[in-house]
Write a protein that holds these residues in place. Structure first.
Motif, PDB file in Angstrom:
ATOM      1  N   GLN A 256       0.828  -1.200   0.000  1.00 52.79           N
ATOM      2  CA  GLN A 256       0.000   0.000   0.000  1.00 52.79           C
ATOM      3  C   GLN A 256       0.868   1.258   0.000  1.00 52.79           C
ATOM      4  OE1 GLN A 256      -3.539   0.287  -0.175  1.00 52.79           O
ATOM      5  NE2 GLN A 256      -2.819   2.369  -0.615  1.00 52.79           N
ATOM      6  N   ASN A 257       1.944   1.217   0.762  1.00 56.36           N
ATOM      7  CA  ASN A 257       2.847   2.362   0.806  1.00 56.36           C
ATOM      8  C   ASN A 257       3.509   2.587  -0.552  1.00 56.36           C
ATOM      9  OD1 ASN A 257       4.200   4.484   2.310  1.00 56.36           O
ATOM     10  ND2 ASN A 257       6.053   3.243   2.124  1.00 56.36           N
ATOM     11  N   GLN A 259       2.228   1.811  -3.443  1.00 60.92           N
ATOM     12  CA  GLN A 259       1.203   2.406  -4.297  1.00 60.92           C
ATOM     13  C   GLN A 259       1.129   3.917  -4.087  1.00 60.92           C
ATOM     14  OE1 GLN A 259      -2.681   0.560  -4.298  1.00 60.92           O
ATOM     15  NE2 GLN A 259      -1.825  -1.514  -4.211  1.00 60.92           N
ATOM     16  N   ASN A 260       1.157   4.337  -2.836  1.00 61.01           N
ATOM     17  CA  ASN A 260       1.076   5.767  -2.538  1.00 61.01           C
ATOM     18  C   ASN A 260       2.268   6.525  -3.115  1.00 61.01           C
ATOM     19  OD1 ASN A 260      -1.295   5.324  -1.105  1.00 61.01           O
ATOM     20  ND2 ASN A 260      -0.256   5.165   0.868  1.00 61.01           N
ATOM     21  N   LEU A 263       1.877   6.811  -6.860  1.00 59.31           N
ATOM     22  CA  LEU A 263       0.877   7.842  -7.165  1.00 59.31           C
ATOM     23  C   LEU A 263       1.476   9.240  -7.040  1.00 59.31           C
ATOM     24  CD1 LEU A 263      -2.372   6.526  -5.423  1.00 59.31           C
ATOM     25  CD2 LEU A 263      -1.943   6.692  -7.877  1.00 59.31           C
ATOM     26  N   LEU A 264       2.230   9.479  -5.973  1.00 61.97           N
ATOM     27  CA  LEU A 264       2.880  10.768  -5.795  1.00 61.97           C
ATOM     28  C   LEU A 264       3.790  11.083  -6.978  1.00 61.97           C
ATOM     29  CD1 LEU A 264       3.896  10.557  -2.022  1.00 61.97           C
ATOM     30  CD2 LEU A 264       2.375  12.268  -3.008  1.00 61.97           C
ATOM     31  N   PRO A 294      -2.981  12.698  -4.048  1.00 60.82           N
ATOM     32  CA  PRO A 294      -2.135  11.867  -3.181  1.00 60.82           C
ATOM     33  C   PRO A 294      -1.223  12.679  -2.268  1.00 60.82           C
ATOM     34  CG  PRO A 294      -1.396  11.774  -5.463  1.00 60.82           C
ATOM     35  CD  PRO A 294      -2.712  12.469  -5.477  1.00 60.82           C
TER      36      PRO A 294
END
Length: 304
Positions: A256-257, A259-260, A263-264, A294
């Motif tokens: 999940q991290n 993915q973030n 996105l950034l 994000p």
């Protein structure tokens, strides 16, 4: 008599409803809004974006918002970051030009500013104010003796963390884009400019995945673990599919991290409206970038 009582009850009901609506409306104005402010690290190597929730700032004008943020920059939010506006500095004549998407302001100080302090202040102010919606530059003036040239607007590109990167724009890499790596302590995600072919998302993700090189190794730590891989499966107009392969029995929070962080990194390209992440277990997660930003919780710190 009965009719009179009914009228009175009706009147009280309406009065209560109106009062509740007004009270509710007032409550909505007193709320918190998230803003991203930029502070130097303690050694002043780069600017760190910090998201703070600031009270009662949602309904203020651009000018009032700028005034509040400039005051926030005077105080360090954490011991490993520096306040970047000296407390002796006073700002005035703050204006916002909607058509030019630009702030203008004047500053003065009861004490002289050294060149280094002035540069840090300019970097924090520029990054912070141009990070606001519909803002791209600032124009400064001062009555202080200074070596800085304030005759032209200062753009958001002026103080990005690009001075540390050795891969400068060239014929092969004509554009600079942003990747997010950790600081050495792995506490903050830092936006760093890298050279890539123009808007080439594959090259950008490869840079992100590979992590810092050469002199950048002294300042940053890669944000993608070595045992994870990222690959682009499909690009269709404003949509992209990204596969994230993780090792067996890996922590879902790490995925999940990642993915973030991805996105950034691709958000500032302003190419994609939707992103679909495909995980090793074939689960999928679709993100609509037209509805979320994000950066809203980037390096979140409790505000004042």
């Amino acid at each position: 008599m009965f009719l009179s009582i009914m009228k009175r009850k009706f009147f009280l009901t309406i009065l209560f409803a109106v009062s509740a609506t007004v009270f509710s409306s007032c409550e909505k104005k007193v709320s918190n809004t998230k803003f991203t402010l930029f502070y130097p690290d303690n050694e002043a190597f780069y600017f760190v974006p910090v998201t703070k929730e600031i009270k009662e700032l949602d309904s203020l004008s651009e000018i009032k918002t700028a005034e509040k943020l400039l005051e926030e920059l005077k105080t360090s939010p954490n011991t490993d970051l520096r306040g970047c506006v000296p407390k002796e500095v006073v700002f005035s004549d703050i204006n916002y030009d909607k058509e030019k998407k630009s702030f203008s302001l004047k500053f003065t100080s009861s004490k002289s500013l050294g060149d280094a302090d002035e540069q840090l202040m300019l970097g924090c102010i520029t990054n912070t104010l141009t990070n606001l919606k519909d803002s791209e530059s600032i124009t400064l003036s001062t009555n202080l003796k200074t070596d800085m040239d304030y005759s032209e607007p200062i753009t958001k590109e002026s103080y990005q963390n690009s001075f540390l990167d050795v891969d400068k724009p060239s014929d092969e890499h004509p554009s600079t884009e942003t990747v997010y790596w950790y600081d050495k302590a792995k506490k903050y995600l830092i936006p760093v400019q890298v050279g890539i072919p123009k808007k080439d998302v594959k090259s950008l993700i490869d840079k992100l995945r590979k992590g810092p090189e050469n002199r950048n190794i002294e300042y940053f730590t890669g944000s993608i673990p070595e045992d994870y891989t990222i690959s682009i499966k499909n690009v269709n107009a404003n949509h992209i599919d990204i596969l994230i392969k993780s090792p067996p029995e890996s922590d879902k929070n790490i995925s999940q991290n990642i993915q973030n962080i991805v996105l950034l990194t691709i958000y500032d390209l302003k190419i994609f409206d939707t992103v679909k992440f495909i995980n090793s277990d074939n689960s999928e997660n679709v993100i609509d970038l037209t509805k979320i930003n994000p950066k809203d919780n980037l390096n979140f710190i409790n505000g004042s």
